[in-house]
Design a protein around this motif. Structure first.
Motif, PDB file in Angstrom:
ATOM      1  N   ILE A  19       6.260  17.953  -9.315  1.00 39.02           N
ATOM      2  CA  ILE A  19       6.906  19.237  -8.643  1.00 39.02           C
ATOM      3  C   ILE A  19       5.796  19.889  -7.782  1.00 39.02           C
ATOM      4  O   ILE A  19       4.514  20.258  -8.425  1.00 39.02           O
ATOM      5  N   GLY A  20       5.910  19.813  -6.623  1.00 36.91           N
ATOM      6  CA  GLY A  20       4.871  20.669  -5.822  1.00 36.91           C
ATOM      7  C   GLY A  20       4.185  19.509  -4.841  1.00 36.91           C
ATOM      8  O   GLY A  20       4.580  18.324  -4.864  1.00 36.91           O
ATOM      9  N   GLY A  21       3.040  19.667  -4.335  1.00 38.38           N
ATOM     10  CA  GLY A  21       2.436  18.930  -3.584  1.00 38.38           C
ATOM     11  C   GLY A  21       0.980  18.533  -4.119  1.00 38.38           C
ATOM     12  O   GLY A  21       0.577  19.299  -4.925  1.00 38.38           O
ATOM     13  N   THR A  22       0.324  17.369  -3.685  1.00 38.66           N
ATOM     14  CA  THR A  22      -1.090  17.141  -4.004  1.00 38.66           C
ATOM     15  C   THR A  22      -2.116  17.587  -3.296  1.00 38.66           C
ATOM     16  O   THR A  22      -1.614  18.142  -2.060  1.00 38.66           O
ATOM     17  N   ARG A  23      -3.283  17.784  -3.767  1.00 36.43           N
ATOM     18  CA  ARG A  23      -4.251  18.256  -3.004  1.00 36.43           C
ATOM     19  C   ARG A  23      -5.508  17.127  -3.285  1.00 36.43           C
ATOM     20  O   ARG A  23      -5.660  16.560  -4.323  1.00 36.43           O
ATOM     21  N   GLU A  24      -6.549  17.464  -2.505  1.00 37.64           N
ATOM     22  CA  GLU A  24      -7.882  16.495  -2.718  1.00 37.64           C
ATOM     23  C   GLU A  24      -8.820  17.532  -3.436  1.00 37.64           C
ATOM     24  O   GLU A  24      -8.937  18.693  -3.313  1.00 37.64           O
ATOM     25  N   LEU A  25      -9.605  16.858  -4.329  1.00 36.41           N
ATOM     26  CA  LEU A  25     -10.497  17.547  -5.174  1.00 36.41           C
ATOM     27  C   LEU A  25     -11.575  18.266  -4.484  1.00 36.41           C
ATOM     28  O   LEU A  25     -11.768  19.372  -4.913  1.00 36.41           O
ATOM     29  N   LYS A  26     -11.982  17.677  -3.327  1.00 38.38           N
ATOM     30  CA  LYS A  26     -13.017  18.389  -2.527  1.00 38.38           C
ATOM     31  C   LYS A  26     -12.599  19.734  -2.141  1.00 38.38           C
ATOM     32  O   LYS A  26     -13.414  20.636  -2.122  1.00 38.38           O
ATOM     33  N   ASP A  27     -11.312  19.974  -1.804  1.00 37.20           N
ATOM     34  CA  ASP A  27     -10.521  21.040  -1.220  1.00 37.20           C
ATOM     35  C   ASP A  27     -10.588  22.336  -2.449  1.00 37.20           C
ATOM     36  O   ASP A  27     -10.851  23.376  -2.209  1.00 37.20           O
ATOM     37  N   LEU A  28     -10.234  21.591  -3.771  1.00 33.82           N
ATOM     38  CA  LEU A  28      -9.994  22.606  -4.767  1.00 33.82           C
ATOM     39  C   LEU A  28     -11.619  23.082  -5.136  1.00 33.82           C
ATOM     40  O   LEU A  28     -11.715  24.472  -5.583  1.00 33.82           O
ATOM     41  N   ASP A  45       0.888  -1.093  -0.116  1.00 35.09           N
ATOM     42  CA  ASP A  45       0.155  -0.011   0.092  1.00 35.09           C
ATOM     43  C   ASP A  45       0.850   1.322   0.131  1.00 35.09           C
ATOM     44  O   ASP A  45       1.528   1.656   1.056  1.00 35.09           O
ATOM     45  N   THR A  46       0.966   2.156  -1.253  1.00 33.43           N
ATOM     46  CA  THR A  46       1.825   3.075  -1.240  1.00 33.43           C
ATOM     47  C   THR A  46       1.171   4.388  -1.129  1.00 33.43           C
ATOM     48  O   THR A  46       1.551   5.700  -0.988  1.00 33.43           O
ATOM     49  N   ARG A  47      -0.076   4.467  -0.454  1.00 33.69           N
ATOM     50  CA  ARG A  47      -0.822   5.677  -0.490  1.00 33.69           C
ATOM     51  C   ARG A  47      -0.524   6.522   0.541  1.00 33.69           C
ATOM     52  O   ARG A  47      -0.395   8.021   0.398  1.00 33.69           O
ATOM     53  N   SER A  48       0.261   6.013   1.573  1.00 30.95           N
ATOM     54  CA  SER A  48       0.627   6.866   2.736  1.00 30.95           C
ATOM     55  C   SER A  48       2.085   7.423   2.608  1.00 30.95           C
ATOM     56  O   SER A  48       2.760   8.049   3.389  1.00 30.95           O
ATOM     57  N   LEU A  49       2.678   7.035   1.799  1.00 33.60           N
ATOM     58  CA  LEU A  49       4.072   7.171   1.418  1.00 33.60           C
ATOM     59  C   LEU A  49       4.288   8.586   0.642  1.00 33.60           C
ATOM     60  O   LEU A  49       3.594   9.296   0.314  1.00 33.60           O
ATOM     61  N   ASP A  50       5.686   8.958   0.631  1.00 33.81           N
ATOM     62  CA  ASP A  50       5.796  10.534   0.271  1.00 33.81           C
ATOM     63  C   ASP A  50       6.020  10.269  -1.197  1.00 33.81           C
ATOM     64  O   ASP A  50       6.972  10.327  -2.228  1.00 33.81           O
ATOM     65  N   TRP A  51       4.957  10.669  -2.049  1.00 34.23           N
ATOM     66  CA  TRP A  51       4.676  10.616  -3.425  1.00 34.23           C
ATOM     67  C   TRP A  51       5.261  11.817  -4.025  1.00 34.23           C
ATOM     68  O   TRP A  51       5.791  11.880  -5.319  1.00 34.23           O
TER      69      TRP A  51
END
Length: 440
Positions: free
Chosen positions: A419-428, A405-411
């Motif tokens: 480049i940069g960080g990810t965000r959730e669609l609901k926050d957008l 399970d890679t979901r909690s790793l540092d993608w």
């Protein structure tokens, strides 16, 4: 597979599903059915439902460079050639680029320069004049631009490629079941007599309630695949990136005709405009956005046009405005049209998954993890699926199913192109609503 008449189902009529159908048909299989929930192909559910995709061999990993070079040669064949445009490829960073973007460019350049195929095909570029030698239309300041021009690369018209290959396959005996009822697979069916830990997939149930039986089922549903195979979503995560367009006039399209495909690593990339729609496509670069459900899986919104459409995040719009200011300042204040979020199945290391699903007695195959770079492989991809079915195992370790399970790793830092960080669609969406309310 020795029985070439045995029924094979392919779920999804996108780039990888169609390529798989093509190569299975070429290998002599005569009972191939493609299920696609759209009413026609190209499908709006496919990541390749788009004007164009970059076709380039630049990778930090020479393994994928080799595969991309093979794919480029296949793009030049009569079947795929109408959709391929070898405009050349400019890769650059600006003077304000972060070190990660500069490193990615340099590492990819070193890999291709070490390959004899690129001899005399790469030209380093520094400063505005050198960039204008290959893209005279660049009229902006190009502040601190450094990079190179690659003569081998370009782009393909992705939607037209899907449509053309679909017509070719339909004319050569591949069956298609289309539509949101008949073509939408809602459930994979398993042999009830098998133990739950070693079940055989024997077919599918579609949204119209019908049951269809197969010998082999191949799931090529991209970002949507985890809705049928939840364990896949532990390592192949549905993620989206922004796409925007500028509507040009006929004379402006003519001005930019022949423009090299251009990727400014710290801002975004663009293509020559599409002459039919007169749309100039741009995409910002970043780590993407997820849509995590209560189950913990990221799955695209259920609707074809999830609210809000005609929208990209503010941060992405700023990147694209900056990109235009640097390259085409006359376009920098134009409104963006046909804005959307394009969904892919992303893996932490950007490796594909082309393998049998564990404990299904080799009856169920999953094709996933295109990670935003899989479309260019469309002409050759299906041959790797044929090889898997004929050998009975995935011999390429990087393409095997992952039992982690890679979901909690540092993608964000796992590969250099993010480049940069990810965000959730609901926050957008929440940000968008706040902006709209602030304007009232």
């Amino acid at each position: 597979m020795s029985d070439k008449q045995a029924p094979i189902f392919i779920l999804g009529g996108g780039a990888w599903g169609l390529s798989t159908a093509l190569h299975l048909s070429r290998a002599g299989h005569t009972n191939i059915t493609v299920f696609e929930r759209a009413e026609t192909i190209p499908s709006p559910y496919s990541a390749a439902y788009d004007l164009n995709k970059i076709v380039r061999p630049e990778y930090e990993d020479s393994f994928y460079t080799g595969l991309a070079l093979e794919a480029i040669e296949a793009w030049k064949t009569p079947l795929f050639g109408p959709y391929f445009h070898q405009t050349g490829y400019i890769v650059a960073t600006t003077g304000a680029a972060p070190p990660k973007a500069i490193h990615h460019l340099q590492a990819a350049l070193e890999t291709i320069q070490a390959n004899p195929m690129f001899k005399s095909k790469i030209t380093p570029l520094t400063g505005k004049k050198e960039f204008q030698d290959f893209a005279w239309q660049f009229s902006g300041p190009l502040n601190g631009f450094q990079g190179y021009f690659n003569r081998l690369a370009g782009y393909a018209h992705s939607s037209n490629a899907l449509h053309g290959i679909w017509l070719h396959l339909a004319a050569n005996g591949v069956k298609f079941i289309l539509g949101d009822r008949a073509g939408k697979v809602e459930e994979l069916l398993y042999d009830s007599s098998s133990p739950s830990a070693n079940r055989q997939c024997v077919g599918v149930r579609t949204a119209d309630g019908k049951f269809h039986r197969s010998k082999t089922t191949i799931c090529a549903l991209g970002a949507h695949a985890a809705s049928l195979i939840p364990s896949l979503g532990r390592f192949a995560v549905a993620r989206c990136w922004s796409v925007a367009h500028v509507q040009l006039t006929a004379s402006e399209v003519d001005l930019l005709r022949g423009l090299p495909t251009t990727n400014v690593r710290d801002l975004g990339f663009f293509f020559e405009p599409d002459p039919e729609t007169r749309l100039f496509k741009l995409c910002p670069l970043g780590a993407g956005y997820t849509n995590t459900q209560e189950s913990g899986l990221s799955i695209p919104p259920a609707d074809r046009l999830p609210p809000p459409q005609d929208f990209i995040p503010v941060a992405d719009e700023r990147k694209l405005r900056k990109l235009l200011q640097e390259v085409f300042p006359w376009m920098a204040d134009r409104p963006f049209v046909d804005q959307k979020l394009c969904w892919f199945a992303d893996t932490i290391d950007s490796d594909f998954c082309i393998d049998f699903v564990p404990d299904t007695q080799k009856s169920l195959v999953v094709l996933s993890g295109d990670s935003g770079h899989g479309f260019k492989m469309m002409p050759t991809f299906g041959s790797w699926v044929v090889r898997l079915l004929e050998s009975g195992e995935q011999t390429e370790a990087r393409w095997r199913w992952k039992d982690i399970d890679t979901r909690s790793l540092d993608w964000d830092t796992a590969v250099s192109w993010r480049i940069g960080g990810t965000r959730e669609l609901k926050d957008l969406i929440a940000d968008k609503k706040r902006q709209e309310q602030a304007r009232l």
